[in-house]
Design an enzyme around this catalytic site. Structure first.
Site, PDB file in Angstrom:
ATOM      1  N   SER A  77       0.817  -1.196   0.000  1.00  0.00           N
ATOM      2  CA  SER A  77       0.000   0.000   0.000  1.00  0.00           C
ATOM      3  C   SER A  77       0.853   1.248   0.000  1.00  0.00           C
ATOM      4  CB  SER A  77      -0.909   0.001   1.230  1.00  0.00           C
ATOM      5  OG  SER A  77      -1.743   1.130   1.236  1.00  0.00           O
ATOM      6  N   CYS A  78       0.347   2.251  -0.594  1.00  0.00           N
ATOM      7  CA  CYS A  78       0.865   3.613  -0.622  1.00  0.00           C
ATOM      8  C   CYS A  78       0.045   4.278  -1.708  1.00  0.00           C
ATOM      9  CB  CYS A  78       2.359   3.656  -0.958  1.00  0.00           C
ATOM     10  SG  CYS A  78       3.285   4.826   0.070  1.00  0.00           S
ATOM     11  N   ASP A  79      -0.636   5.330  -1.361  1.00  0.00           N
ATOM     12  CA  ASP A  79      -1.581   5.925  -2.302  1.00  0.00           C
ATOM     13  C   ASP A  79      -1.503   7.442  -2.241  1.00  0.00           C
ATOM     14  OD1 ASP A  79      -3.412   3.403  -3.049  1.00  0.00           O
ATOM     15  OD2 ASP A  79      -3.003   3.356  -0.904  1.00  0.00           O
ATOM     16  N   GLU A 124       5.584   7.088  -4.817  1.00  0.00           N
ATOM     17  CA  GLU A 124       5.184   5.699  -4.583  1.00  0.00           C
ATOM     18  C   GLU A 124       6.285   4.764  -5.067  1.00  0.00           C
ATOM     19  OE1 GLU A 124       2.260   5.156  -3.209  1.00  0.00           O
ATOM     20  OE2 GLU A 124       1.421   7.159  -3.436  1.00  0.00           O
TER      21      GLU A 124
END
Length: 417
Positions: A5-7, A91
């Site tokens: 995850s990383c948004d 990201e």
């Protein structure tokens, strides 16, 4: 152990309320990593070098004021903004091109360098790509000896537009976003709309056998893996993020973005070995005379954190409550071999929040009281900032200690519980 995850998100008119650009990001990192929020004023420099996380590069004559949210062990930043209201988040991405473990510039270094050197989003693209060409990207991206490396994608915005920049080694493609909304996760997302590119990007892909040189060129199709678990996991969040933006299309606000970053069902608010260790939401009016307001948590899990406002004005002092201890040349990151030990990098807010989070987790009446007061404080600050976003700043001295004062109000919430 790889992050799933990383948004990062951006919304532009007509998707937003009030002719504003709304930027947001969760920084999803190892759960034991401390993220600090720090401020560096504009500065003029003598000819010389600047020391980044692993390497030194040529310094420029002047750097802009920046506010950064960053893992406390490194020089760069996961996300941040500058005095010209340029916002950047990055990201991790993986693809057919192998990520380089040799020490060069981290993607997080590139975030800070672009914010310090660029007064528009498009110029930030140019800064990053020029530095990539000259110095390359690479090096361990975690505070241990695991050798965790990746390529980087960036979402960059200013008062007028946004850019998505996606890289594979020194090769890259960039897409301009002038309206609507856009998000990035841990996957390539630029397809056939390419507004800027590395001059050798297509030739290199053809030489590698990734592209036949005749079919329509899609950066994602050419440079991505055909299928990996990481890409699939990111794809789910990427789609979920789009759905959440679409749900509020036409009236996306700071509160909307905070709600999206807090969404656990979608995986955007990450839990587990990798979690959301810091969050940022920026509100940037298109009108030049109005200030941008940048909200940071400086604590893990936005669901149980307070977004606190920062505004660029003169004479802002260091953000002492969210700055981690400095170990200088004795820092294990600077010594070789690196990462032989891990010092305690917890800053004052992190320590107090850690205690409060444990109380909240107990699900008792005391924890509920803390959560309510945290939300009340955040709501109060959102309402107070609305005046500046619509009317401008008459007395900038009132905002010099804005972020620090809000942190101290957060301290009071934890102390009174």
């Amino acid at each position: 152990m790889y992050p799933r995850s990383c948004d990062t998100f951006v919304a532009l008119p007509p998707s937003t309320e009030g002719q504003r650009i709304i930027f947001g990001k969760n920084s999803d990192r190892p759960c034991d990593e401390v993220q600090e929020v720090v401020y560096f004023p504009a500065k003029e420099h003598e000819p010389g070098k600047v020391e980044c996380t692993y390497i030194e590069i040529e310094q420029v004559e002047k750097t802009f004021a920046v506010v950064l949210s960053r893992p406390a062990w490194l020089w760069g930043a996961e996300m941040g903004a500058n005095e010209h209201q340029v916002c950047i988040g990055n990201e991790a991405v993986w693809g057919r091109e192998s990520a380089d473990g040799d020490e060069a510039l981290l993607g997080m270094d590139l975030v800070r360098l672009a914010l310090e050197r660029a007064d528009t989003a498009e110029k930030a693209v140019d800064v990053i790509t020029d530095l990539l060409e000259k110095y390359g990207q690479g090096g361990n991206c975690m505070e241990d000896e695991c050798g965790f490396t990746y390529h980087n994608s960036f979402l960059i915005s200013d008062r007028k537009e946004a850019w998505v920049l996606e890289t594979a080694g020194k090769h890259w493609a960039a897409e301009r976003v002038e309206a609507g909304y856009r998000n990035i996760s841990n996957q390539y997302s630029i397809t056939t709309k390419i507004d800027k590119e590395h001059p050798g990007m297509r030739t290199y892909a053809k030489e590698q056998g990734w592209w036949d040189g005749e079919s329509e060129f899609s950066f994602t199709d050419v440079y991505s893996y055909s299928s990996t678990a990481r890409i699939q996991a990111a794809g789910g969040r990427y789609c979920e993020g789009q759905k959440l933006l679409q749900k509020s299309n036409g009236h996306i606000s700071a509160q909307t973005m905070m709600d999206i970053l807090r969404d656990k069902e979608s995986g955007i608010n990450m839990e587990g070995m990798f979690m959301s260790t810091g969050s940022m939401v920026s509100v940037i009016p298109k009108a030049d005379h109005l200030p941008g307001v940048h909200f940071f948590t400086a604590t893990p899990d936005p669901e149980r954190s307070v977004f606190k406002p920062f505004v660029f004005v003169s004479d802002v002092p260091p953000l002492k409550h969210t700055s981690s201890p400095c170990f200088g040349e004795e820092d294990p990151v600077k010594k070789k071999p690196r990462f032989q030990s891990k010092p305690n990098r917890k800053h004052p807010l992190f320590l107090k929040h850690e205690v409060a989070a444990a109380i909240i987790d107990s699900s008792g009446e005391r924890g509920q009281k803390i959560e309510k007061e945290m939300r009340d404080l955040e709501k109060q600050k959102l309402e107070e900032m609305e005046k500046y976003l619509t009317e401008g700043v008459e007395d900038s001295s009132l905002l010099v200690h804005l972020f620090t004062d809000t942190v101290e109000e957060e301290f009071s919430v934890y102390s009174s519980a």
